[in-house]
Design a protein around this motif. Structure first.
Motif, PDB file in Angstrom:
ATOM      1  N   MET A 138      52.225  13.333 120.791  1.00 61.12           N
ATOM      2  CA  MET A 138      53.773  13.254 120.222  1.00 61.12           C
ATOM      3  C   MET A 138      54.101  14.097 119.045  1.00 61.12           C
ATOM      4  N   LEU A 139      53.127  13.950 118.119  1.00 62.95           N
ATOM      5  CA  LEU A 139      53.420  14.775 116.859  1.00 62.95           C
ATOM      6  C   LEU A 139      52.619  16.021 116.892  1.00 62.95           C
ATOM      7  N   GLU A 140      52.103  16.624 117.977  1.00 55.24           N
ATOM      8  CA  GLU A 140      51.215  17.873 118.196  1.00 55.24           C
ATOM      9  C   GLU A 140      52.418  18.985 117.736  1.00 55.24           C
ATOM     10  N   ALA A 141      53.570  18.733 117.858  1.00 50.48           N
ATOM     11  CA  ALA A 141      54.506  19.917 117.662  1.00 50.48           C
ATOM     12  C   ALA A 141      54.809  20.238 116.488  1.00 50.48           C
ATOM     13  N   ILE A 142      54.347  19.269 115.246  1.00 50.79           N
ATOM     14  CA  ILE A 142      54.417  19.616 113.714  1.00 50.79           C
ATOM     15  C   ILE A 142      52.997  19.865 113.505  1.00 50.79           C
ATOM     16  N   GLY A 143      52.087  20.050 114.349  1.00 48.55           N
ATOM     17  CA  GLY A 143      50.950  20.567 113.597  1.00 48.55           C
ATOM     18  C   GLY A 143      49.649  19.576 113.670  1.00 48.55           C
ATOM     19  N   LEU A 144      49.805  18.392 114.178  1.00 50.42           N
ATOM     20  CA  LEU A 144      48.535  17.507 114.012  1.00 50.42           C
ATOM     21  C   LEU A 144      47.840  17.781 115.537  1.00 50.42           C
ATOM     22  N   SER A 145      46.529  17.524 115.532  1.00 50.78           N
ATOM     23  CA  SER A 145      46.104  17.372 116.830  1.00 50.78           C
ATOM     24  C   SER A 145      46.126  16.062 117.482  1.00 50.78           C
ATOM     25  N   PRO A 146      45.906  16.088 118.869  1.00 48.19           N
ATOM     26  CA  PRO A 146      46.112  14.965 119.573  1.00 48.19           C
ATOM     27  C   PRO A 146      45.347  13.581 118.977  1.00 48.19           C
ATOM     28  N   ALA A 147      44.105  13.904 118.426  1.00 51.93           N
ATOM     29  CA  ALA A 147      43.399  12.867 117.686  1.00 51.93           C
ATOM     30  C   ALA A 147      44.177  12.343 116.571  1.00 51.93           C
ATOM     31  N   GLU A 148      44.506  13.421 115.639  1.00 52.54           N
ATOM     32  CA  GLU A 148      45.263  13.230 114.514  1.00 52.54           C
ATOM     33  C   GLU A 148      46.478  12.220 114.586  1.00 52.54           C
ATOM     34  N   SER A 149      47.290  12.852 115.826  1.00 49.64           N
ATOM     35  CA  SER A 149      48.477  12.114 116.280  1.00 49.64           C
ATOM     36  C   SER A 149      48.161  10.647 116.533  1.00 49.64           C
ATOM     37  N   ARG A 150      47.055  10.314 117.247  1.00 49.96           N
ATOM     38  CA  ARG A 150      46.846   9.018 117.817  1.00 49.96           C
ATOM     39  C   ARG A 150      46.683   8.143 116.372  1.00 49.96           C
ATOM     40  N   LEU A 151      45.741   8.824 115.913  1.00 48.63           N
ATOM     41  CA  LEU A 151      45.287   7.754 114.523  1.00 48.63           C
ATOM     42  C   LEU A 151      46.474   7.537 113.563  1.00 48.63           C
ATOM     43  N   TYR A 152      47.280   8.481 113.319  1.00 47.02           N
ATOM     44  CA  TYR A 152      48.634   8.201 112.669  1.00 47.02           C
ATOM     45  C   TYR A 152      49.264   7.316 113.108  1.00 47.02           C
ATOM     46  N   THR A 153      49.579   7.549 114.261  1.00 48.23           N
ATOM     47  CA  THR A 153      50.313   6.342 115.058  1.00 48.23           C
ATOM     48  C   THR A 153      49.884   5.024 114.916  1.00 48.23           C
ATOM     49  N   THR A 154      48.595   4.755 115.323  1.00 46.17           N
ATOM     50  CA  THR A 154      48.048   3.649 115.251  1.00 46.17           C
ATOM     51  C   THR A 154      47.955   3.017 113.737  1.00 46.17           C
ATOM     52  N   LEU A 155      47.736   3.950 112.714  1.00 41.49           N
ATOM     53  CA  LEU A 155      47.823   3.469 111.438  1.00 41.49           C
ATOM     54  C   LEU A 155      49.436   2.890 110.782  1.00 41.49           C
ATOM     55  N   VAL A 156      50.353   3.608 111.477  1.00 46.89           N
ATOM     56  CA  VAL A 156      51.851   2.961 111.440  1.00 46.89           C
ATOM     57  C   VAL A 156      51.635   1.597 111.986  1.00 46.89           C
ATOM     58  N   GLU A 157      51.117   1.384 113.022  1.00 44.60           N
ATOM     59  CA  GLU A 157      51.185   0.128 113.828  1.00 44.60           C
ATOM     60  C   GLU A 157      50.373  -0.960 112.958  1.00 44.60           C
ATOM     61  N   ASN A 158      49.192  -0.598 112.312  1.00 49.09           N
ATOM     62  CA  ASN A 158      48.339  -1.214 111.841  1.00 49.09           C
ATOM     63  C   ASN A 158      47.798  -1.123 110.345  1.00 49.09           C
ATOM     64  N   PRO A 159      48.848  -1.288 109.519  1.00 46.46           N
ATOM     65  CA  PRO A 159      48.884  -1.077 107.953  1.00 46.46           C
ATOM     66  C   PRO A 159      47.727  -1.721 107.385  1.00 46.46           C
ATOM     67  N   ARG A 160      47.161  -1.316 106.311  1.00 47.60           N
ATOM     68  CA  ARG A 160      46.095  -1.767 105.708  1.00 47.60           C
ATOM     69  C   ARG A 160      44.569  -1.587 106.389  1.00 47.60           C
ATOM     70  N   SER A 161      44.411  -0.508 107.229  1.00 47.65           N
ATOM     71  CA  SER A 161      43.262  -0.167 107.895  1.00 47.65           C
ATOM     72  C   SER A 161      42.204   0.557 107.366  1.00 47.65           C
ATOM     73  N   SER A 162      40.930   0.099 107.612  1.00 42.90           N
ATOM     74  CA  SER A 162      39.914   0.844 107.187  1.00 42.90           C
ATOM     75  C   SER A 162      39.712   1.854 108.141  1.00 42.90           C
ATOM     76  N   ALA A 163      38.685   2.705 107.919  1.00 41.02           N
ATOM     77  CA  ALA A 163      38.503   3.837 108.996  1.00 41.02           C
ATOM     78  C   ALA A 163      37.696   3.236 110.025  1.00 41.02           C
ATOM     79  N   ALA A 164      36.950   2.225 109.899  1.00 31.78           N
ATOM     80  CA  ALA A 164      35.997   1.413 111.030  1.00 31.78           C
ATOM     81  C   ALA A 164      36.960   0.816 111.730  1.00 31.78           C
ATOM     82  N   GLU A 165      38.083   0.117 111.164  1.00 32.65           N
ATOM     83  CA  GLU A 165      38.947  -0.703 112.102  1.00 32.65           C
ATOM     84  C   GLU A 165      39.898   0.298 112.978  1.00 32.65           C
ATOM     85  N   LEU A 166      40.263   1.326 112.260  1.00 31.86           N
ATOM     86  CA  LEU A 166      41.153   2.314 112.972  1.00 31.86           C
ATOM     87  C   LEU A 166      40.249   3.118 113.950  1.00 31.86           C
ATOM     88  N   ALA A 167      39.017   3.282 113.949  1.00 29.65           N
ATOM     89  CA  ALA A 167      38.304   3.927 114.766  1.00 29.65           C
ATOM     90  C   ALA A 167      37.971   3.072 116.012  1.00 29.65           C
TER      91      ALA A 167
END
Length: 323
Positions: free
Chosen positions: A1-30
């Motif tokens: 969804m956010l690829e149009a503003i320059g994010l890769s598919p993986a970055e788009s997915r990680l950012y969306t997941t972080l929005v839905e899961n605040p206070r996440s660590s890298a391991a939890e987000l992974a």
């Protein structure tokens, strides 16, 4: 969804997941995203540098997403500025191309031949999208596009942007089931339309710069198309369109309010088709009625108008404000 503003598919997915899961660590987000912890950690660090996320205090690195309307708007603005620069560059390059082509292009390069249905449709749409001020079109069967409604939204966008859109319809095209309502809808949005009998050629012309002429080899199907660039040949084609436009009969758009003493809408529709020059058979196909029914209705309306010929009927109907 956010690829149009320059994010890769993986970055788009990680950012969306972080929005839905605040206070996440890298391991939890992974774990949530099904990626490696190393990739998640690098991406979160990059988000923090780009203003998309903030790292929370503490020994263990945890992140929260910056509000999307705050974080993404600068990226979107930057993309819009870059697109504007690209559009400006394209316009300047196109102007330079046409100036150079007029004097340097070999005659053989002024005409392209495009083959294959998909290629023809693609070039037709590209030609239409290239129009800056005017689009001219002579419409007659056969059709290379799968459905007559395929181009409706594109035409509406052009009309909304102020493009002068003029179409000449061959009588044969009006007899195609479902075609007339689409034309009338386009006219309601601003298209100018006229109808002729025996249109000279099927064509699309964008401004005075480019034209497409579908061609066929004997069968009732389109096999290829000519693309004409600025040249004496294109000038002749434009002159041909203007001749057809000049001899065309203005087509009635959306129904007018009925005159107090006038006929019902069905009869006014019949009169408009009569005035357009359609045969009884074509009118029957257009209205979805039987031939004898149409002929009886034509006879009745001509009697009511005291008209001997179809032309007289159309003229009388116009004088009374029926069409």
């Amino acid at each position: 969804m956010l690829e149009a503003i320059g994010l890769s598919p993986a970055e788009s997915r990680l950012y969306t997941t972080l929005v839905e899961n605040p206070r996440s660590s890298a391991a939890e987000l992974a774990t949530h995203c099904g990626v490696s912890t190393l990739l998640a950690a690098r991406t979160l660090a990059a988000f923090a540098r780009r203003g998309l996320a903030s790292r929370l205090p503490g020994r263990r690195a945890r992140y929260v997403a910056v509000a999307p309307d705050i974080a993404i708007r600068p990226l979107l603005t930057r993309q819009e500025e870059e697109l504007h620069q690209v559009r400006t560059a394209i316009h300047e390059l196109t102007t330079s191309f046409h100036l150079a082509s007029r004097y340097a292009t070999h005659p053989a390069e002024q005409v392209e031949v495009v083959t294959g249905t998909g290629n023809i449709i693609s070039r037709a749409y590209a030609l239409q999208d290239s129009a800056q001020t005017m689009f001219r079109n002579i419409d007659k069967p056969p059709y290379v596009m799968r459905g007559h409604a395929d181009n409706v939204e594109r035409e509406r966008r052009m009309l909304k942007s102020g493009i002068d859109y003029r179409s000449v319809y061959d009588l044969e095209s009006l007899a195609v089931p479902g075609k007339l309502p689409l034309i009338q809808d386009s006219m309601a949005h601003g298209e100018q339309a006229r109808v002729v009998a025996g249109a000279a050629a099927k064509m699309w012309i964008a401004d005075d710069a480019l034209a497409l002429i579908p061609i066929r080899n004997g069968s009732y199907s389109i096999d290829a198309a000519f693309i004409l660039h600025q040249s004496a040949l294109l000038d002749a084609l434009i002159a041909l369109f203007e001749r057809e436009w000049g001899r065309g009969f203005p087509l009635r758009g959306s129904p007018r309010p009925a005159a107090p003493d006038g006929p019902d809408e069905a009869t006014r529709e019949l009169l408009a088709l009569l005035a357009g020059g359609l045969t009884d058979e074509a009118i029957a196909r257009t209205l979805g009625l039987g031939l004898r029914t149409v002929q009886r209705r034509i006879h009745a309306v001509m009697r009511d108008l005291n008209a001997i010929t179809r032309f007289q009927a159309g003229l009388a109907a116009r004088e009374r404000g029926w069409i």
